[in-house]
Design a protein around this motif. Structure first.
Motif, short mmCIF file in Angstrom:
data_model
loop_
_atom_site.label_atom_id
_atom_site.label_comp_id
_atom_site.label_asym_id
_atom_site.label_seq_id
_atom_site.Cartn_x
_atom_site.Cartn_y
_atom_site.Cartn_z
N SER A 63 24.68 -12.10 78.29
CA SER A 63 25.35 -10.95 78.86
C SER A 63 25.65 -9.87 77.82
CB SER A 63 26.66 -11.38 79.54
OG SER A 63 27.56 -11.92 78.58
N THR A 65 23.14 -8.87 75.30
CA THR A 65 21.93 -8.33 74.69
C THR A 65 20.87 -8.06 75.75
OG1 THR A 65 20.20 -8.71 73.04
CG2 THR A 65 20.95 -10.62 74.25
N ASP A 66 20.04 -7.06 75.47
CA ASP A 66 18.88 -6.76 76.32
C ASP A 66 17.58 -7.16 75.63
OD1 ASP A 66 20.47 -5.63 78.35
OD2 ASP A 66 20.50 -3.69 77.33
N ASP A 67 17.68 -7.73 74.43
CA ASP A 67 16.49 -8.09 73.67
C ASP A 67 15.77 -9.25 74.35
OD1 ASP A 67 15.20 -7.82 70.73
OD2 ASP A 67 15.25 -9.93 71.32
N GLN A 71 16.87 -13.14 74.67
CA GLN A 71 17.12 -13.67 76.01
C GLN A 71 16.33 -14.96 76.22
OE1 GLN A 71 18.96 -12.95 78.66
NE2 GLN A 71 19.92 -11.02 78.06
#
Length: 205
Positions: A63, A65-67, A71
């Motif tokens: 929740s 990181t967008d990497d 993920q």
């Protein structure tokens, strides 16, 4: 009328005495086995909460990181370590009762440090981060976490008698060593440095 002599079932069927003796012996062996600490159970009772914290940290990262790579790393840690928790729980039915006292009051700060786990303060600090800072901190904490696990697995693997437990321990040690190398690279990409490794190896006291 002639009185027939009463039959003694035990005398008439001597195998019953042997069967009863065998049953008593088997039950005694089972009780002795239940009261005998086993390295597999001792290891599992410490590694289950260790794995549980790794799962918690990985879910927290998801929740924050967008990497895509991180993920995927987090998802793999969750799936692998949750599965291993379930496997380790299968070791405990016989040995759980005499060994539960080891964790009756939870892990001490010293045990947490020896196992490479994050302290409560470190978990709170990590929870306050997002983005690249959260990514780097997760990698630092998880590398140390894995180092602590591998240190515990060595002595446990040497002492383990259960073949299934030995296979799981060997697989865990191998996979976590590979994950450490991968996470070191990801941490380096973010300009971070690994934390000091856990201060002691082997089973926590």
């Amino acid at each position: 009328m002639q009185t027939l002599p009463s039959k003694n079932p035990t005398r008439a069927r001597p195998w019953l005495r042997f069967a009863g003796l065998a049953l008593v012996t088997a039950l005694a062996a089972l009780v002795w086995d239940a009261l005998t600490p086993r390295s597999e159970a001792r290891f599992a009772l410490h590694m289950i909460p260790h794995h549980a914290q790794a799962v918690e940290m990985a879910r927290m990262l998801q929740s924050r990181t967008d990497d895509a790579t991180l993920q995927a790393t987090a998802a793999d840690i969750i799936a692998t370590q949750q599965s291993q928790i379930e496997q380790m729980r299968t070791w405990l039915p016989v040995w759980r009762r005499p060994l539960m006292g080891l964790l009756r009051h939870g892990l001490s700060p010293r045990q947490v440090a020896e196992m490479g786990m994050a302290s409560e303060a470190e978990m709170r600090a990590f929870a306050a981060l997002t983005g690249r800072e959260a990514e780097a901190r997760f990698l630092q904490l998880m590398i140390r976490h894995h180092q602590g696990a591998i240190a515990m697995m060595g002595p446990a693997l040497e002492a383990a008698q259960n073949p299934a437990a030995r296979r799981l321990l060997a697989a865990m040690a191998g996979s976590q060593a590979l994950e450490i190398e991968s996470m070191r690279q990801l941490l380096d990409q973010r300009g971070g440095e690994p934390l000091e490794p856990p201060p002691a190896a082997g089973h926590p006291h």
